[in-house]
Write a protein that holds these residues in place. Structure first.
Motif, PDB file in Angstrom:
ATOM      1  N   PHE A 108       0.648  11.789  10.847  1.00 62.97           N
ATOM      2  CA  PHE A 108       1.478  10.594  10.667  1.00 62.97           C
ATOM      3  C   PHE A 108       2.521  10.827   9.577  1.00 62.97           C
ATOM      4  CE2 PHE A 108       2.181   6.770   8.066  1.00 62.97           C
ATOM      5  CZ  PHE A 108       3.011   6.092   8.942  1.00 62.97           C
ATOM      6  N   ALA A 109       2.095  11.377   8.439  1.00 64.34           N
ATOM      7  CA  ALA A 109       3.029  11.641   7.332  1.00 64.34           C
ATOM      8  C   ALA A 109       4.108  12.638   7.749  1.00 64.34           C
ATOM      9  CB  ALA A 109       2.267  12.141   6.108  1.00 64.34           C
ATOM     10  N   ASP A 110       3.711  13.687   8.473  1.00 61.91           N
ATOM     11  CA  ASP A 110       4.690  14.668   8.952  1.00 61.91           C
ATOM     12  C   ASP A 110       5.712  14.014   9.879  1.00 61.91           C
ATOM     13  OD1 ASP A 110       3.391  16.691   7.533  1.00 61.91           O
ATOM     14  OD2 ASP A 110       2.296  17.434   9.302  1.00 61.91           O
ATOM     15  N   ALA A 111       5.244  13.184  10.806  1.00 63.89           N
ATOM     16  CA  ALA A 111       6.137  12.514  11.755  1.00 63.89           C
ATOM     17  C   ALA A 111       7.043  11.519  11.035  1.00 63.89           C
ATOM     18  CB  ALA A 111       5.323  11.811  12.843  1.00 63.89           C
ATOM     19  N   ARG A 112       6.496  10.789  10.094  1.00 64.33           N
ATOM     20  CA  ARG A 112       7.296   9.828   9.327  1.00 64.33           C
ATOM     21  C   ARG A 112       8.415  10.554   8.579  1.00 64.33           C
ATOM     22  NH1 ARG A 112       3.791   7.962   5.126  1.00 64.33           N
ATOM     23  NH2 ARG A 112       4.554   9.870   4.183  1.00 64.33           N
ATOM     24  N   ASP A 113       8.075  11.664   7.917  1.00 67.86           N
ATOM     25  CA  ASP A 113       9.072  12.435   7.176  1.00 67.86           C
ATOM     26  C   ASP A 113      10.118  13.042   8.115  1.00 67.86           C
ATOM     27  OD1 ASP A 113       7.600  11.772   4.939  1.00 67.86           O
ATOM     28  OD2 ASP A 113       6.707  13.778   4.721  1.00 67.86           O
ATOM     29  N   TYR A 114       9.655  13.600   9.223  1.00 69.73           N
ATOM     30  CA  TYR A 114      10.556  14.218  10.202  1.00 69.73           C
ATOM     31  C   TYR A 114      11.531  13.179  10.753  1.00 69.73           C
ATOM     32  CZ  TYR A 114      12.136  16.574  14.439  1.00 69.73           C
ATOM     33  OH  TYR A 114      12.908  17.118  15.438  1.00 69.73           O
ATOM     34  N   CYS A 115      11.012  12.044  11.177  1.00 68.29           N
ATOM     35  CA  CYS A 115      11.866  11.001  11.752  1.00 68.29           C
ATOM     36  C   CYS A 115      12.841  10.445  10.712  1.00 68.29           C
ATOM     37  CB  CYS A 115      11.017   9.887  12.353  1.00 68.29           C
ATOM     38  SG  CYS A 115      10.194  10.387  13.884  1.00 68.29           S
ATOM     39  N   SER A 116      12.401  10.318   9.492  1.00 75.31           N
ATOM     40  CA  SER A 116      13.271   9.840   8.427  1.00 75.31           C
ATOM     41  C   SER A 116      14.456  10.791   8.238  1.00 75.31           C
ATOM     42  CB  SER A 116      12.476   9.707   7.128  1.00 75.31           C
ATOM     43  OG  SER A 116      13.322   9.323   6.075  1.00 75.31           O
ATOM     44  N   LYS A 117      14.192  12.083   8.227  1.00 76.52           N
ATOM     45  CA  LYS A 117      15.253  13.084   8.069  1.00 76.52           C
ATOM     46  C   LYS A 117      16.215  13.093   9.258  1.00 76.52           C
ATOM     47  CE  LYS A 117      12.493  16.126   5.212  1.00 76.52           C
ATOM     48  NZ  LYS A 117      11.590  17.273   5.213  1.00 76.52           N
ATOM     49  N   LYS A 118      15.697  12.792  10.453  1.00 77.21           N
ATOM     50  CA  LYS A 118      16.511  12.813  11.672  1.00 77.21           C
ATOM     51  C   LYS A 118      17.170  11.466  11.979  1.00 77.21           C
ATOM     52  CE  LYS A 118      15.703  16.646  14.194  1.00 77.21           C
ATOM     53  NZ  LYS A 118      16.496  17.147  15.264  1.00 77.21           N
ATOM     54  N   GLY A 119      16.818  10.418  11.219  1.00 75.66           N
ATOM     55  CA  GLY A 119      17.363   9.093  11.490  1.00 75.66           C
ATOM     56  C   GLY A 119      16.762   8.436  12.719  1.00 75.66           C
ATOM     57  N   ILE A 120      15.527   8.780  13.027  1.00 79.02           N
ATOM     58  CA  ILE A 120      14.820   8.217  14.186  1.00 79.02           C
ATOM     59  C   ILE A 120      13.884   7.119  13.690  1.00 79.02           C
ATOM     60  CG2 ILE A 120      13.180   8.687  16.052  1.00 79.02           C
ATOM     61  CD1 ILE A 120      14.166  11.645  15.932  1.00 79.02           C
ATOM     62  N   ALA A 121      13.969   5.934  14.291  1.00 81.69           N
ATOM     63  CA  ALA A 121      13.066   4.842  13.936  1.00 81.69           C
ATOM     64  C   ALA A 121      11.712   5.112  14.581  1.00 81.69           C
ATOM     65  CB  ALA A 121      13.629   3.509  14.407  1.00 81.69           C
ATOM     66  N   LEU A 122      10.717   5.387  13.770  1.00 80.50           N
ATOM     67  CA  LEU A 122       9.379   5.701  14.278  1.00 80.50           C
ATOM     68  C   LEU A 122       8.594   4.414  14.491  1.00 80.50           C
ATOM     69  CD1 LEU A 122       7.313   7.947  14.943  1.00 80.50           C
ATOM     70  CD2 LEU A 122       6.624   7.869  12.533  1.00 80.50           C
ATOM     71  N   ALA A 123       8.086   4.231  15.709  1.00 80.89           N
ATOM     72  CA  ALA A 123       7.300   3.045  16.035  1.00 80.89           C
ATOM     73  C   ALA A 123       5.987   3.047  15.265  1.00 80.89           C
ATOM     74  CB  ALA A 123       7.010   3.003  17.535  1.00 80.89           C
ATOM     75  N   ALA A 124       5.485   1.856  15.017  1.00 80.21           N
ATOM     76  CA  ALA A 124       4.191   1.720  14.363  1.00 80.21           C
ATOM     77  C   ALA A 124       3.099   2.252  15.277  1.00 80.21           C
ATOM     78  CB  ALA A 124       3.919   0.249  14.038  1.00 80.21           C
ATOM     79  N   GLY A 125       2.039   2.708  14.671  1.00 71.49           N
ATOM     80  CA  GLY A 125       0.921   3.190  15.473  1.00 71.49           C
ATOM     81  C   GLY A 125      -0.249   3.535  14.595  1.00 71.49           C
ATOM     82  N   PRO A 126      -1.416   3.529  15.177  1.00 72.52           N
ATOM     83  CA  PRO A 126      -2.622   3.808  14.407  1.00 72.52           C
ATOM     84  C   PRO A 126      -2.876   5.303  14.232  1.00 72.52           C
ATOM     85  CG  PRO A 126      -3.205   3.386  16.672  1.00 72.52           C
ATOM     86  CD  PRO A 126      -1.707   3.184  16.565  1.00 72.52           C
ATOM     87  N   VAL A 127      -3.679   5.610  13.234  1.00 69.83           N
ATOM     88  CA  VAL A 127      -4.222   6.954  13.069  1.00 69.83           C
ATOM     89  C   VAL A 127      -5.632   6.897  13.649  1.00 69.83           C
ATOM     90  CG1 VAL A 127      -4.990   8.691  11.422  1.00 69.83           C
ATOM     91  CG2 VAL A 127      -2.838   7.471  11.033  1.00 69.83           C
ATOM     92  N   VAL A 128      -5.879   7.700  14.676  1.00 69.51           N
ATOM     93  CA  VAL A 128      -7.176   7.716  15.343  1.00 69.51           C
ATOM     94  C   VAL A 128      -7.678   9.158  15.332  1.00 69.51           C
ATOM     95  CG1 VAL A 128      -8.436   7.190  17.463  1.00 69.51           C
ATOM     96  CG2 VAL A 128      -6.433   5.817  16.832  1.00 69.51           C
ATOM     97  N   PRO A 129      -8.489   9.517  14.333  1.00 68.88           N
ATOM     98  CA  PRO A 129      -8.983  10.899  14.274  1.00 68.88           C
ATOM     99  C   PRO A 129      -9.779  11.257  15.521  1.00 68.88           C
ATOM    100  CG  PRO A 129      -9.442   9.733  12.242  1.00 68.88           C
ATOM    101  CD  PRO A 129      -8.973   8.708  13.242  1.00 68.88           C
TER     102      PRO A 129
END
Length: 138
Positions: A108-129
């Motif tokens: 989740f943290a990797d995707a949040r950081d990646y999307c932030s750098k790319k200007g992509i609005a990341l949808a909310a979602g759960p972490v399900v191990p």
């Protein structure tokens, strides 16, 4: 393109199989109430641009499962074509997803950081191990 109705066996024999057109059936008609869940190896086996076009037209809900972003984070471990396909998929999938399910907080943290750098609005979602611990039987 003509379908073959049989497969060749290693010894040269053939085995009959149904035509794909018979197995696939009629095209699916999506509606705004439908939820399409993309899991596993979609980045390599789907046309994300076709999915995005269909989603815009029909307005169904798109949910993706994100295991990790390792090919993006460590591209030197993968063939360039795989890295490019992975980036293409996730840039588009993150942009159209109504929800993203993550398999770990790190992902989740990797995707949040990646999307932030790319200007992509990341949808909310759960972490399900994946997996779980079970109590030992006594």
């Amino acid at each position: 393109k003509r379908e073959k109705a049989s497969h060749l066996l290693p010894g040269g024999g053939r085995i009959d199989r149904p035509l794909f057109s018979v197995l696939a059936g009629s095209p699916v008609q999506f509606s705004p109430d439908d939820v399409v869940i993309a899991m596993q190896n979609d980045w390599a086996h789907t046309d994300i641009h076709a999915i995005a076009t269909l989603k815009r037209r029909t307005r169904w809900h798109h949910v993706i499962l994100c295991h990790d972003l390792i090919p993006i984070l460590f591209p030197h471990w993968y063939p360039a074509a795989d890295v490019g396909g992975f980036i293409n998929y996730y840039d588009n999938a993150f942009a159209i997803a109504d929800r993203v399910i993550f398999t770990s907080r790190r992902t989740f943290a990797d995707a949040r950081d990646y999307c932030s750098k790319k200007g992509i609005a990341l949808a909310a979602g759960p972490v399900v191990p994946m997996g779980g611990d079970f109590a030992a039987e006594s």
